[in-house]
Design an enzyme around this catalytic site. Structure first.
Site, PDB file in Angstrom:
ATOM      1  N   SER A 107       0.876  -1.168   0.000  1.00 38.32           N
ATOM      2  CA  SER A 107       0.000   0.000   0.000  1.00 38.32           C
ATOM      3  C   SER A 107       0.914   1.218   0.000  1.00 38.32           C
ATOM      4  CB  SER A 107      -0.890  -0.023   1.245  1.00 38.32           C
ATOM      5  OG  SER A 107      -1.883   0.964   1.127  1.00 38.32           O
ATOM      6  N   GLU A 108       0.736   2.114  -0.977  1.00 38.36           N
ATOM      7  CA  GLU A 108       1.765   3.128  -1.210  1.00 38.36           C
ATOM      8  C   GLU A 108       1.874   4.175  -0.105  1.00 38.36           C
ATOM      9  OE1 GLU A 108      -0.767   2.607  -3.330  1.00 38.36           O
ATOM     10  OE2 GLU A 108      -1.609   4.478  -4.101  1.00 38.36           O
ATOM     11  N   ASN A 109       0.905   4.189   0.826  1.00 44.15           N
ATOM     12  CA  ASN A 109       1.059   5.098   1.961  1.00 44.15           C
ATOM     13  C   ASN A 109       2.044   4.552   2.993  1.00 44.15           C
ATOM     14  OD1 ASN A 109      -1.062   3.178   2.303  1.00 44.15           O
ATOM     15  ND2 ASN A 109      -1.591   4.184   4.212  1.00 44.15           N
ATOM     16  N   SER A 115       8.464   4.028   0.185  1.00 42.45           N
ATOM     17  CA  SER A 115       7.393   3.325  -0.513  1.00 42.45           C
ATOM     18  C   SER A 115       7.501   3.519  -2.029  1.00 42.45           C
ATOM     19  CB  SER A 115       6.044   3.848  -0.016  1.00 42.45           C
ATOM     20  OG  SER A 115       4.995   3.176  -0.658  1.00 42.45           O
TER      21      SER A 115
END
Lengths: 218, 229
Positions: free
Chosen positions: A46-48, A88
């Protein structure tokens, strides 16, 4: 019959391979996590800032410090990790993510994608989509073949502001699985009960059809 | 080496109209609630805010938007904030939208002394307009410049009197890169401890990047999208 959103996700899940690190976008792509085939282990990014994203929390267990890129409360699986946004996107930009699944407003036969802005009407922002499409080795787009008023979203040329150019390889829509080749859209599979002619009619761009096109299997 | 200030109001001292602020957080997760409340109360205006999102209508940076304290937002995603979208579409608010990874790296680079760098994100889109393009390994890249801010305002889970910070779960997000890029970096933390109590192996942001730190209070930690099984 056109596929439901769940069926689109289910078909995309067949693209998963054991050991894949996968980034799932917001909307239909998120549903792919529900259909990971048995015997296959994938790690969701998840890119967060998380690897090893798990399902939604049990009732009453939601943690405001634990969300996905769609800002939904989620959980982390054993073996997961947390990191900051620049790390990320180092994973994403550096080509360490094996498969990216995201939604789109439009895709062109060259593999261009538009997904973040409708001028004068709606601006959500690109979020991480531009970074993802520019760097992912393997991108599948999950989308409806046509808009609600019947306009094709698989076009010769995108009409909306672009998210990325010549980056999409495969599309799974409610009607078909389509590969983006050097020569344009190639029809790989049909939704059960949907004819080749119906798909051609729903596709503004030219569609390459070779031999018998099989139905998707679930 | 004691960087502790009493509260948010004291922490934001020196911020003036027209300044550029970095504000950590992703959605409502990991946002510096106390400082945002103090900024809303301060009446400061003409601010430029660099933040991935802009909160929601009545929480986070949405509070400053509503009071028209922000002149310009530099963000990657504005969806789910109707007031933001309205001000953007009507032209009342200047908005620069940046791909999320590029935004994070521009902050990190700003703190790391790297003035500019090349990335592929945005090539062929309106993000590329006016930017130098160079091809590396057969792939076109855009020249992106570092970002810095007059003040960076971040939120951490734990911190010590030297300004060392530890974030929790996905509440790290932009906080770590932004903490590096402020001329003055303010950290608000849920738990402030004396130097020496945090395990040096677990520090995410070394204290050198932080000038002011305080123990926050009354954290609401609002959830934007509650999803349960």
């Amino acid at each position: 019959m056109a596929l439901s959103k769940e069926q689109i996700a289910q078909r995309i899940a067949q693209e998963l391979k054991n050991g894949y690190y996968v980034n799932l976008g917001i909307g239909i792509p998120t549903l792919v996590a529900n259909y990971v085939p048995e015997g296959i282990e994938v790690v969701l990014q998840s890119e967060n800032g998380m690897l090893g994203m798990g399902p939604f929390p049990e009732k009453g267990q939601a943690d405001p410090d634990l969300i996905n890129a769609g800002k939904q409360t989620v959980t982390v699986l054993p073996g997961g990790s947390f990191f900051d946004s620049s790390t990320s996107f180092a994973m994403i930009r550096g080509g360490h993510v094996d498969l990216t699944v995201l939604g789109a407003f439009e895709v062109s036969e060259k593999g261009d994608i538009a997904s973040w802005k409708i001028p004068g009407k709606m601006v959500k922002g690109m979020g991480g989509a531009m970074d993802l499409v520019a760097s992912a080795k393997n991108i599948v787009v999950a989308m409806q073949h046509c808009s609600k008023d019947g306009q094709s979203k698989l076009l010769k040329k995108c009409t909306l502001p672009l998210t990325g150019v010549r980056c999409i390889r495969k599309i799974v829509s409610d009607l078909a699985v389509i590969e983006v080749t050097e020569d344009g859209f190639k029809l790989l599979e049909r939704a059960p009960g949907v004819s080749v002619d119906e798909i051609i009619a729903a596709t503004e761009a030219r569609l390459i059809v070779e031999g018998d096109v099989p139905e998707m299997k679930f | 080496m004691n960087k502790v200030v009493a509260n948010a109001r004291e922490a934001i001292e020196g911020i003036s109209d027209g300044m550029t602020l970095m504000v950590g957080g992703f959605g409502l997760s990991g946002i510096p609630e106390n400082c945002i409340a103090a900024l809303a109360e301060s009446g400061l205006k003409e601010l430029t805010c660099i933040s991935n999102n802009a909160g929601v209508d009545d929480f986070g940076l949405g509070l400053l938007l509503k009071k028209r304290q922000i002149r310009k937002m530099i963000s990657s995603y504005v969806g789910e904030n109707e007031e933001f979208e309205r001000q953007l579409l009507s032209g009342e608010l200047e908005v620069e939208l940046i791909p999320q990874g590029t935004l994070a790296e521009r902050c990190r680079a700003g703190g790391a002394g790297i003035p500019a760098f090349f990335v592929p994100a945005g090539y062929g889109t309106e993000v590329a307009e006016g930017k130098e393009i160079r091809t590396f390994n057969g792939k076109p890249h855009l020249l992106e410049h570092a970002l810095t801010a007059d003040f960076a305002i971040v939120k951490a889970w734990k911190g010590d009197t030297h300004g060392n910070l530890i974030y929790r779960n996905t509440a790290n997000n932009f906080n770590q890169a932004m903490a590096m890029a402020g001329k003055i970096t303010i950290a608000e933390v849920e738990e402030l401890v004396p130097a020496g109590e945090l395990d040096p192996n677990q520090i995410h942001t070394p204290g050198i990047f932080v000038q002011r730190i305080f123990q926050g209070k009354d954290y609401e930690k609002r959830i934007e999208r509650l999803t349960e099984r």
